[in-house]
Design an enzyme around this catalytic site. Structure first.
Site, mmCIF file in Angstrom:
data_model
loop_
_atom_site.group_PDB
_atom_site.id
_atom_site.type_symbol
_atom_site.label_atom_id
_atom_site.label_comp_id
_atom_site.label_asym_id
_atom_site.label_seq_id
_atom_site.Cartn_x
_atom_site.Cartn_y
_atom_site.Cartn_z
ATOM 1 N N GLY A 104 0.819 -1.218 0.000
ATOM 2 C CA GLY A 104 0.000 0.000 0.000
ATOM 3 C C GLY A 104 0.837 1.245 0.000
ATOM 4 O O GLY A 104 2.045 1.203 -0.153
ATOM 5 N N CYS A 105 0.175 2.370 0.146
ATOM 6 C CA CYS A 105 0.863 3.642 0.264
ATOM 7 C C CYS A 105 0.871 4.025 1.727
ATOM 8 O O CYS A 105 -0.060 3.729 2.439
ATOM 9 C CB CYS A 105 0.143 4.708 -0.532
ATOM 10 S SG CYS A 105 -0.088 4.226 -2.230
#
Ligand SMILES: Cc1cc2nc3c(=O)[nH]c(=O)nc-3n(C[C@H](O)[C@H](O)[C@H](O)COP(=O)(O)OP(=O)(O)OC[C@H]3O[C@@H](n4cnc5c(N)ncnc54)[C@H](O)[C@@H]3O)c2cc1C
Lengths: 106, 432
Positions: A104-105
């Site tokens: 993910g970020c």
């Protein structure tokens, strides 16, 4: 980690249902996985387009793409992605395409 | 020893946090006969971006957080004011919109990220700067300040459209400060605050997420997770999700999608689909060409897009750029260190400190008698306020601060219990 039999073959999944080893996946497993995760079946051509794109990206870059990246480069718009894989296209498509969870970020 | 050969040329794109600190550090360590430094930016207003959070609440004036860019640069650095048009990686040349071309031996990409409200249906349409705002730029934060002054009742919705965003804690801080602001004005009871995020929790990191979720609860701020914004209808006052769910609002504060600077997309081979530059997590050398390095938000590395990350990257970056120029191996490694003050309202703040591998821990920073971690305190609030002065006078000029180093400290921290440690296995659970 758990072992499961999908389409007659034993595969390794993590606690969240993602494949540990993407090479264990075959096309035949996709429908079973789709049913399990609430992805409408039978899978359409567009579903397959996304699934194969996810795998290609994973093998090239080491992680599956995010929804935004999918929308920009898979040939399927973000809106359509949510219709094909309701709730969370990146996570769902990764599960059905047999690749580990996309990073993910932060 | 006198240098007789032609000086090497370093071009830096972007004179924000990362570009400025890198230019200044390089100028200090290299003589002008050895290294020529050119830096480019499209405007001459350097914004202290963490200050934008305070503008909507009248806690900072726009003038107080903006300074001239060229004044932040040491002597011996050439500043070009123009938008960048493109980078030609095969010929090592940058073209600017004003017609200038700059050849380089080493290029540093430091153009950060840009806001892309136009990528979300309706967001920049009717209602923009009337019922729908952002505080992520000076114009938005200033307009929002005026709006908040007369907002006495109704539904305030704060929405992060999708990751990545700069400083992922800033939208939460906005929610906490809004709670404080409306309480001070005596109208909090007439206003509901809802925080709407695409993540599956308040924040990306599980331990911090738990602490922040309970703070939201304490302050009566509703949390809506896994909401994927498809459309913002400012006239009807609706956030509409991809699954058709609607969230009504009277005032929406939206953090638009972020992408890399536009020229990246016009520069074949430089960026990814979102315009960020593929970069080695540890060395900060780009993966697109060996003579291209990246600092700050422009890099596609799994670290927060934050000024603190940019700052900690500086040391490693300079060491590796020097090694590259001297033809040595790149040995310095960045560990993903991030450090964020989280303003929680009522003159208190929380501090979190983490890196690629380690979750935010409890304890103190940078050592046992430092600031409390993951806990609200006045000291942290003062730390946050003092940071602006350090930014202009320490960070940008490239001064080292004793006790603050690039690597994340573990001294003074309480290491996680087994339960907490097991949470780290779920990091990265930020995908939709
Ligand atoms: C509201 C808000 C609050 C924040 N709070 C915090 C905080 O509390 N703590 C923290 O650590 N970080 C915080 N940040 C994040 C921090 O400001 C950024 O991460 C940091 O500034 C990144 O530095 P950078 O050098 O990568 O980019 P920037 O400092 O943004 O610089 C990029 C530069 O490139 C220039 N540029 C872009 N495109 C072009 C082009 N085509 N041509 C010419 N020039 C161009 C821009 O004009 C800009 O000057 C916050 C950010 C915001 C928006």
């Amino acid at each position: 980690m758990t072992s499961r039999v999908l389409a007659g073959t034993e595969v390794e999944l993590n606690e969240e249902g993602f494949f540990v080893d993407a090479t264990q996946w075959t096309d035949e497993m996709a429908t079973e996985l789709a049913d399990e995760w609430g992805v409408p079946t039978p899978l359409t051509e567009q579903h397959w387009q996304v699934l194969h794109f996810m795998r290609q990206e994973y093998f090239e870059k080491g992680t599956g793409p995010t929804v935004r990246k999918l929308g920009k480069s898979s040939g399927v718009s973000v809106k359509e992605l949510y219709q094909l894989f309701p709730k969370g296209p990146a996570k769902l498509a990764a599960r059905v395409a047999g690749i580990p969870k996309p990073r993910g970020c932060i | 020893m006198r240098v007789t050969h032609r000086p090497k040329r370093c071009v830096i794109l972007g004179a924000g946090t990362g570009g400025t600190l890198a230019a200044n550090r390089l100028r200090k360590t290299h003589e002008e006969e050895e290294l020529v430094i050119d830096i480019v930016d499209q405007n001459n207003q350097h914004v202290y971006q963490p200050g934008l959070l305070f503008v909507p609440f009248g806690l900072a004036e726009p003038e107080e957080i903006v300074r001239r860019r060229d004044r932040q640069l040491h002597r011996g650095i050439t500043y070009h004011q123009s938008a960048i048009e493109a980078v030609d990686l095969s010929n090592d040349v940058v073209t600017l919109e004003n017609g200038t071309t700059l050849g380089y031996d080493v290029l540093l990409v430091a153009t950060g990220s840009v806001l892309q409200p136009e990528e979300t249906e309706g967001l920049s349409g009717p209602g923009w700067l009337d019922t729908v705002f952002t505080f992520y730029d000076v114009e938005g934060a200033t307009a929002l300040a005026e709006k908040l002054e007369t907002f006495d009742s109704g539904r305030l919705v704060i929405n992060v459209v999708d990751m990545p965003v700069k400083c992922p804690v800033a939208p939460l801080e906005f929610a906490f400060l809004a709670d404080w602001y409306f309480t001070e004005r005596g109208v909090r009871d007439n206003i509901s605050i809802t925080y709407v995020t695409p993540l599956d929790g308040a924040f990306t990191k599980p331990t911090a997420s738990m602490a922040l979720t309970s703070l939201l609860e304490e302050k009566g701020i509703e949390l809506r997770t896994e909401f994927n914004t498809a459309e913002v209808d400012g006239e009807a006052g609706l956030l509409i999700g991809y699954d058709g769910t609607e969230i009504p609002f009277d005032l929406a504060v939206v953090i638009p999608l972020h992408g890399g600077a536009e020229y990246v997309n016009n520069s074949p081979g430089l960026g990814d689909e979102l315009g960020f530059v593929p970069t080695n997590n540890a060395t900060l050398q780009s993966e697109v060409a060996p003579n291209v390095f990246v600092i700050g938000d422009a890099a596609d590395i799994p670290a927060s897009k934050a000024g603190s990350v940019t700052h900690f990257e500086g040391e490693v970056l300079i060491e590796n750029m020097e090694a590259f120029l001297d033809g040595r191996d790149l040995e310095a490694e960045f560990d993903g260190h991030a450090n964020c003050f989280i303003e929680t309202g009522f003159s208190k703040a929380l501090l979190i400190d983490f890196n690629y591998e380690t979750e935010p821990l409890r304890g103190h920073y940078p050592g046992p008698v430092g600031l409390p971690l993951l806990k609200e305190s006045r000291l942290n609030h003062i730390g946050k306020l003092m940071f602006q002065s350090f930014y202009w006078h320490g960070l940008l000029p490239g001064r080292d601060l004793p006790g603050l180093s690039a690597d994340m400290p573990t001294f003074g921290k309480r290491l996680p219990t087994e339960d907490e440690a097991s949470l780290t296995t779920t990091t990265g659970d930020t995908q939709t």
